[in-house]
Motif scaffolding. Structure first.
Motif, PDB file in Angstrom:
ATOM      1  N   ALA A 437       0.851  -1.191   0.000  1.00 28.94           N
ATOM      2  CA  ALA A 437       0.000   0.000   0.000  1.00 28.94           C
ATOM      3  C   ALA A 437       0.886   1.240   0.000  1.00 28.94           C
ATOM      4  N   ASP A 438       0.415   2.276  -0.727  1.00 33.25           N
ATOM      5  CA  ASP A 438       1.160   3.539  -0.718  1.00 33.25           C
ATOM      6  C   ASP A 438       0.458   4.538   0.192  1.00 33.25           C
ATOM      7  N   GLN A 439       0.943   5.753   0.211  1.00 32.09           N
ATOM      8  CA  GLN A 439       0.396   6.765   1.107  1.00 32.09           C
ATOM      9  C   GLN A 439      -0.888   7.388   0.590  1.00 32.09           C
ATOM     10  N   ASP A 440      -1.291   7.028  -0.644  1.00 30.87           N
ATOM     11  CA  ASP A 440      -2.565   7.490  -1.199  1.00 30.87           C
ATOM     12  C   ASP A 440      -3.651   6.433  -1.073  1.00 30.87           C
ATOM     13  N   TRP A 441      -3.405   5.416  -0.213  1.00 29.47           N
ATOM     14  CA  TRP A 441      -4.359   4.336   0.044  1.00 29.47           C
ATOM     15  C   TRP A 441      -4.570   3.430  -1.166  1.00 29.47           C
ATOM     16  N   VAL A 442      -3.638   3.455  -2.094  1.00 30.33           N
ATOM     17  CA  VAL A 442      -3.662   2.500  -3.203  1.00 30.33           C
ATOM     18  C   VAL A 442      -2.995   1.218  -2.722  1.00 30.33           C
ATOM     19  N   SER A 443      -3.666   0.094  -2.914  1.00 27.28           N
ATOM     20  CA  SER A 443      -3.121  -1.159  -2.385  1.00 27.28           C
ATOM     21  C   SER A 443      -3.225  -2.275  -3.423  1.00 27.28           C
ATOM     22  N   ALA A 444      -2.414  -3.313  -3.217  1.00 31.05           N
ATOM     23  CA  ALA A 444      -2.401  -4.474  -4.108  1.00 31.05           C
ATOM     24  C   ALA A 444      -2.067  -5.718  -3.293  1.00 31.05           C
ATOM     25  N   ARG A 445      -2.406  -6.871  -3.883  1.00 29.42           N
ATOM     26  CA  ARG A 445      -2.197  -8.139  -3.168  1.00 29.42           C
ATOM     27  C   ARG A 445      -1.848  -9.212  -4.178  1.00 29.42           C
ATOM     28  N   ALA A 446      -0.911 -10.096  -3.827  1.00 29.79           N
ATOM     29  CA  ALA A 446      -0.547 -11.216  -4.695  1.00 29.79           C
ATOM     30  C   ALA A 446      -0.126 -12.394  -3.829  1.00 29.79           C
ATOM     31  N   GLU A 496       9.920 -16.969  -6.313  1.00 32.07           N
ATOM     32  CA  GLU A 496       8.512 -16.738  -6.009  1.00 32.07           C
ATOM     33  C   GLU A 496       8.318 -15.389  -5.298  1.00 32.07           C
ATOM     34  N   ILE A 497       9.228 -15.081  -4.405  1.00 29.76           N
ATOM     35  CA  ILE A 497       9.160 -13.784  -3.714  1.00 29.76           C
ATOM     36  C   ILE A 497       9.303 -12.641  -4.723  1.00 29.76           C
ATOM     37  N   ASN A 498      10.243 -12.789  -5.629  1.00 26.41           N
ATOM     38  CA  ASN A 498      10.446 -11.751  -6.650  1.00 26.41           C
ATOM     39  C   ASN A 498       9.227 -11.619  -7.544  1.00 26.41           C
ATOM     40  N   ASP A 499       8.580 -12.743  -7.826  1.00 25.06           N
ATOM     41  CA  ASP A 499       7.422 -12.712  -8.723  1.00 25.06           C
ATOM     42  C   ASP A 499       6.254 -11.970  -8.079  1.00 25.06           C
ATOM     43  N   VAL A 500       5.961 -12.240  -6.816  1.00 25.96           N
ATOM     44  CA  VAL A 500       4.836 -11.535  -6.183  1.00 25.96           C
ATOM     45  C   VAL A 500       5.176 -10.062  -5.954  1.00 25.96           C
ATOM     46  N   ARG A 501       6.442  -9.794  -5.692  1.00 22.07           N
ATOM     47  CA  ARG A 501       6.843  -8.383  -5.597  1.00 22.07           C
ATOM     48  C   ARG A 501       6.570  -7.666  -6.905  1.00 22.07           C
ATOM     49  N   ARG A 502       6.951  -8.296  -8.006  1.00 23.82           N
ATOM     50  CA  ARG A 502       6.693  -7.698  -9.334  1.00 23.82           C
ATOM     51  C   ARG A 502       5.193  -7.508  -9.570  1.00 23.82           C
ATOM     52  N   GLN A 503       4.409  -8.490  -9.183  1.00 23.87           N
ATOM     53  CA  GLN A 503       2.964  -8.396  -9.399  1.00 23.87           C
ATOM     54  C   GLN A 503       2.345  -7.222  -8.638  1.00 23.87           C
ATOM     55  N   VAL A 504       2.671  -7.081  -7.365  1.00 21.28           N
ATOM     56  CA  VAL A 504       2.048  -6.003  -6.594  1.00 21.28           C
ATOM     57  C   VAL A 504       2.540  -4.633  -7.070  1.00 21.28           C
ATOM     58  N   VAL A 505       3.797  -4.546  -7.492  1.00 19.26           N
ATOM     59  CA  VAL A 505       4.314  -3.271  -8.007  1.00 19.26           C
ATOM     60  C   VAL A 505       3.597  -2.897  -9.295  1.00 19.26           C
TER      61      VAL A 505
END
Length: 844
Positions: A437-446, A496-505
C-alpha cells in the motif's frame, strides 16, 4: 508551515522527467496545438497521455496549457483536444480564452480550470469575475506586489499562482500586440517573436537620441530574470497556492537545476527556523541561466533595476578579468573568481568589438595542464579575438552542473521515490501472501504459486524479506515499512518472492495511473453537445448600419468629433502626461457637447488599474454619474464587477478583453455586457464570421495608431528620470513626447499615463477605410476610430472622412466612392499606414 505547490515547466519529454525527478509537485505542458509556447517540442496526443500517466504514478499533477485565443473555426477541434486532455486524466487546464472557459465549464464540469497569466488578472474584481466564471486558480499578473497578491488571495476566494523564477515580460501579459503587429507572430496565439529583446534607442519627438547607449545599454525593453529564491518564506506566508517556474522553452538541464533548488528551498522554509540559501544554490541558479536577477514587482516598482539593458541573453557567472593576453599564442591569463573545468564555456566582454566566446579545451596552471582549477587560481586559457587586459570574463556553461542535471533525467535509477508499506504472511503448506500500500491508500495483493515448505537451512526472516522486497530496481517505489507474519521454519523460493513483488508493483503502478482519471467522456455525446453549444447560424441583420464611434482624450477633441459626424464618443480613461491634465469640468464639458448634438457619450475606464487605483477612481466615477453618461466602456473584466454596484448603465468591453470568437462574446453578454469590441488581431473574414453570428452587438476598430504594449516599467522614467528600486522618478515625461527607435530606424511613440504606466504605440496608423464596404456588410454595430492621444485637427479630419464614406455607402450602396484615393489623401503626411491583420491575420 504550509507548502505551496511547486509547478515546473515541461516543453518536451526530457524536461518532464527532469521536473518530476527533481521534486516538482506539478508540471505544466502543452499539446501540439492550442498552447502559448508553439515553438516548444510539446506533446502529441499519445505522448500527452503517457506523460500524465508517468507523472501520476509518481504523485505529480499535470496542468495542460490551452492558453491562447481561439478563432471560431478552431473551437470544435479545441474541444475535441480538450476531450483527449480530460480522458487522459489531466489535473487542470490552463486557459486564456473566455469562450473556452464557458464551453469547458459546460462540457467538462469536473475539470479544474486555471486562468493563464495571459488573462491579465491584476485586481480583486478581476479575480472575482473569473471565480464566478468557474476558474479555480488564477496565475496572477507579474506586476503585482506581494501585498496585492495576498489581498487577492484573501478577498477573491480563489487559488492564486505566481511566478517565482525565470524570464519576465516587459508588458502586462495578454496585452502585448508588438510581435503581432510587427511580424504577424502573436503572443496571444503562442508565437511571440520577443521584439522586446531587441535593440532600441530612446528619442524625443524630433528624433534626437535622449540617452547614451554606451552607458545605459542597447536593450531598453529587456527585463532581467525573476529570482525569488531568497524570499520563499515570505511568499509562503502570503498564502500563495503555487510557485511557478517559467521555462517551457528551456533545456531539460535548466528545468532540472531550477526545480531541484526550489524544491530544496521550499522544504527548508517549511521546516521553520532560520531560512538561508547557500552560495552553491545561488551560483547554480545564476549559472544555468540569467540576464541578471530581479525580484520583479513583489516589493515595489523597480524601474531601471528591473532591466538588463546591456544584454538580452544569458550572462552566466563572473569568472574574473583578463590580467594579460599574448597575441602570439592567444593565451589569456585569468585570476579565477569561480571554479573552471575543461568543457566549460566562457565569454569575454571585450573592450572593443562586443564579446568573444569559446569552450575551454585546456587549462594551464603554472605551465601545467589541469582538468580543473578553483577560485583564486591564476590560469591560462586559449582565446582568440580583440582581447585586452581588464576585459571581464564570464562562465556561460558549467559542464559539471549540466552533466549532473542530465543524470537526473537520463538515468534508469529514479530519484523520485514513492514509499510502499509491505505486509507478508507465510506458512508451511500455504501460499505466501504479499500486500502493498502507498500513502494514497492505493493497495495491491498477490500470492505465490508455490506453498511454503519446511526450511532445510535458512527459514524466512524479516531481514531477508526486507532485502528482497526493496529490490525495486528501475521503478519509482521504495520500501517504507515491512510487517511480517511468518510461521516457524518456513521457506519460499526467492524466485517466487520476486514474482509476487513484481505483481504487486505492477498493480500499484496501474492503479496510481488510474487514480485521477475521470469517467471517460463519450465521443458521440460530446459531438452532439458541441453542435448545440456551437450553433452558429448567421443572424439576419438586414437594415442594420454601423454607427461611427470615436475614442478621444479631451473636450476639444470631443467637439471636433461631434461636429464632424461621430455618433458615439468614448472619453478616455487613460490620461497621458504629454498632454494637459483632464479634470471633471472638462469631462462635463465634453458630455455637454455630446448632449447638445444628440451624440452618445461613454466613459472609458483605465486599461490597467490595481486595487488601490480602483479605490482612487471610484469617487471620480460616482461624481461623473451626475453628468448622465450613456454607458461605460470596461477596459478589463475587473471593471465589470467594480462598477456594476454603482450603476446600471450599459457596459461595453474594449479590445483589451481579447474577444476572438463568438462564444467569448456570448459569455460576456451573459455577464451583462451589451456590446463587445473585437480583437484587433482578427482578419476581415474572421470579423465577418464572428459579427454575423454573435448574439451580442460587436464593435470593430477601423482607424488609429494602436497601442502595442502597456507596461508598469517606464523607459522614460527609468532611463531619464532615474527611477530605481531606491529612487523616485524626476518626471521627465511631463508635457514631452518620446519614442523608441529600433535598429531599422522605425519609430514607436511612447506615452506615460497618470499612473506612470508606459504605453508603446505602433509606428503605423491603422486605416481600414477601403475595407468599409465589406465591414458594413459584416454586421458590426459600431465602427471605431481610436484617437485618445490625438489632437482636435486629427480627430476632425479622420471623423469627417469616415462619416462621408459611410454616408455614401448607406445612401448610394451601388455606387461607392473612390476609396483608394480618399484613403491616400487621409493618411498622406502621416507615419505610414497599415491594414493591421485585416488581410494577413496572425501566424497559425
Amino acid at each position: 508551515m504550509r507548502k505551496p505547490e511547486l509547478l515546473a515547466p515541461a516543453g518536451n519529454w526530457d524536461a518532464l522527467v527532469a521536473a518530476v525527478q527533481n521534486g516538482a509537485d506539478a508540471v505544466y505542458l502543452g499539446g501540439k496545438s492550442f498552447n502559448a509556447r508553439h515553438s516548444a517540442d510539446n506533446f502529441d496526443d499519445d505522448e500527452l497521455a503517457r506523460a500524465i500517466e508517468y507523472a501520476h504514478v509518481r504523485g505529480v499533477k499535470v496542468h495542460v496549457t490551452m492558453n491562447i485565443l481561439l478563432a471560431d473555426t478552431e473551437l470544435k477541434d479545441a474541444l475535441r483536444f480538450l476531450r483527449i486532455v480530460y480522458n487522459a486524466g489531466a489535473d487542470a487546464l490552463i486557459v486564456q480564452d473566455l469562450g473556452l472557459i464557458w464551453l469547458a465549464r459546460l462540457l467538462f464540469p469536473d475539470l479544474d480550470l486555471h486562468a493563464s497569466t495571459q488573462m491579465t488578472v491584476h485586481n480583486v474584481p478581476g479575480a472575482t469575475f473569473l471565480r464566478d466564471a468557474g476558474i479555480k486558480r488564477i496565475v496572477l499578473a507579474r506586476e503585482l506586489s506581494l501585498d496585492e497578491v495576498c489581498e487577492i488571495r484573501k478577498r477573491a476566494g480563489v487559488e492564486v499562482e505566481t511566478f517565482v523564477h525565470g524570464a519576465l515580460c516587459v508588458c502586462y501579459s495578454g496585452q502585448c500586440l508588438m510581435s503581432s503587429m510587427i511580424g504577424g507572430r502573436s503572443g496571444n496565439r503562442g508565437r511571440c517573436a520577443q521584439p522586446c529583446r531587441l535593440e532600441y534607442r530612446l528619442v524625443d519627438d524630433k528624433g534626437k537620441q535622449m540617452a547614451d547607449s554606451t552607458k545605459v545599454g542597447d536593450y531598453l525593453l529587456s527585463p532581467r530574470d525573476l529570482n525569488m529564491s531568497l524570499h520563499i518564506p515570505e511568499l509562503i506566508k502570503a498564502g500563495i497556492d503555487a510557485f511557478k517556474i517559467e521555462g517551457r522553452m528551456r533545456r531539460p538541464e535548466y528545468v532540472a537545476t531550477v526545480t531541484r533548488i526550489y524544491r530544496t528551498l521550499i522544504d527548508r522554509a517549511a521546516q521553520g527556523g532560520d531560512y538561508f540559501v547557500t552560495d552553491a544554490e545561488t551560483d547554480q541558479l545564476a549559472q544555468v541561466f540569467n540576464r541578471e536577477f530581479t525580484t520583479g514587482y513583489f516589493y515595489g516598482v523597480p524601474g531601471h533595476d528591473l532591466m538588463s539593458y546591456k544584454r538580452p541573453n544569458n550572462r552566466g557567472i563572473r569568472l574574473g578579468r583578463v590580467r594579460s593576453y599574448d597575441r602570439n599564442t592567444n593565451q589569456a591569463e585569468i585570476e579565477l573568481e569561480a571554479p573552471l573545468r575543461v568543457g566549460d564555456g566562457i565569454e569575454v566582454w571585450v573592450t572593443r568589438g562586443g564579446r568573444v566566446g569559446t569552450e575551454v579545451n585546456e587549462i594551464l596552471v603554472n605551465g601545467q595542464n589541469t582538468s580543473s582549477a578553483d577560485v583564486g587560481a591564476l590560469v591560462m586559457v586559449n582565446l582568440e579575438g580583440h582581447i585586452y587586459p581588464g576585459d571581464r570574463v564570464f562562465k556561460t556553461h558549467d559542464a559539471q552542473l549540466m552533466e549532473n542535471a542530465v543524470q537526473t533525467y537520463s538515468s534508469s535509477r529514479e530519484i523520485r521515490q514513492v514509499p510502499l508499506d509491505f505486509k507478508v504472511r507465510a506458512r508451511v503448506g500455504e501460499p505466501m501472501i504479499l500486500e502493498a500500500a502507498d500513502q494514497d491508500w492505493v493497495s495491491a495483493r498477490a500470492a505465490t504459486r508455490q506453498f511454503g515448505q519446511n526450511a532445510l537451512n535458512r527459514p524466512l526472516t524479516k531481514e531477508f524479506l526486507a532485502e528482497q522486497l526493496n529490490r525495486l530496481g528501475n521503478t519509482p517505489f521504495v520500501l517504507n515499512k515491512l510487517e511480517c507474519d511468518l510461521g516457524e521454519n518456513v521457506m519460499i523460493p526467492v524466485s517466487e518472492i520476486n514474482d509476487v513483488r513484481r505483481q504487486v508493483v505492477e498493480q500499484i503502478t496501474e492503479l496510481r495511473a488510474l487514480l485521477r482519471k475521470p469517467k471517460k467522456a463519450c465521443d458521440s455525446d460530446l459531438e452532439i453537445r458541441m453542435s448545440v453549444l456551437l450553433d452558429d447560424k448567421e443572424i439576419d441583420r438586414t437594415g442594420q448600419f454601423p454607427a461611427l464611434a470615436v475614442a478621444v482624450g479631451g473636450a476639444p477633441e470631443t467637439l471636433a468629433a461631434v461636429k464632424n459626424g461621430a455618433e458615439l464618443v468614448y472619453f478616455s480613461g487613460d490620461q497621458f502626461k504629454s498632454k494637459s491634465k483632464i479634470n471633471a469640468a472638462e469631462i462635463q464639458q465634453a458630455r455637454q457637447y455630446c448632449s447638445d448634438a444628440g451624440v452618445k457619450f461613454y466613459l472609458t475606464t483605465p486599461r490597467i488599474a490595481h486595487d488601490r487605483e480602483i479605490k482612487q477612481y471610484l469617487p471620480l466615477f460616482q461624481s461623473l454619474l451626475e453628468i448622465s453618461p450613456d454607458g461605460v466602456m470596461a477596459s478589463s473584466a475587473g471593471w465589470l464587477i467594480a462598477l456594476r454596484e454603482w450603476t446600471d448603465l450599459p457596459f461595453i468591453t474594449d479590445f483589451s478583453l481579447n474577444v476572438f470568437n463568438h462564444v467569448s462574446a456570448l459569455s460576456l453578454k451573459q455577464r451583462g455586457v451589451s456590446r463587445v469590441t473585437l480583437s484587433t488581431e482578427l482578419t476581415g473574414e474572421q470579423i465577418k464570421y464572428l459579427a454575423g453570428r454573435s448574439l451580442v452587438d460587436t464593435e470593430v476598430i477601423v482607424h488609429g495608431v494602436l497601442p502595442l504594449m502597456v507596461s508598469r516599467y517606464c523607459v522614460v522614467g527609468s532611463v531619464l528620470g532615474g527611477k530605481g528600486e531606491n529612487s523616485i522618478c524626476s518626471g521627465q515625461c511631463r508635457n514631452v513626447s518620446y519614442a523608441l527607435l529600433d535598429r531599422k530606424g522605425i519609430v514607436f511613440p511612447v506615452e506615460t499615463d497618470q499612473r506612470c504606466l508606459m504605453h508603446i504605440y505602433n509606428s503605423r496608423e491603422l486605416c481600414l477605410l477601403d475595407t468599409l464596404p465589406s465591414l458594413v456588410q459584416a454586421g458590426p454595430a459600431v465602427l471605431r476610430i481610436e484617437a485618445r492621444r490625438e489632437n482636435e485637427a486629427y480627430v476632425a479630419l479622420v471623423v469627417k472622412t469616415y462619416r462621408q464614406v459611410l454616408d455614401s455607402l448607406h445612401n448610394l450602396p451601388a455606387n461607392p466612392p473612390d476609396l483608394q484615393t480618399i484613403m491616400e489623401e487621409l493618411v498622406a503626411g502621416g507615419p505610414g499606414f497599415t491594414r493591421g491583420h485585416y488581410y494577413r491575420g496572425v501566424m497559425d
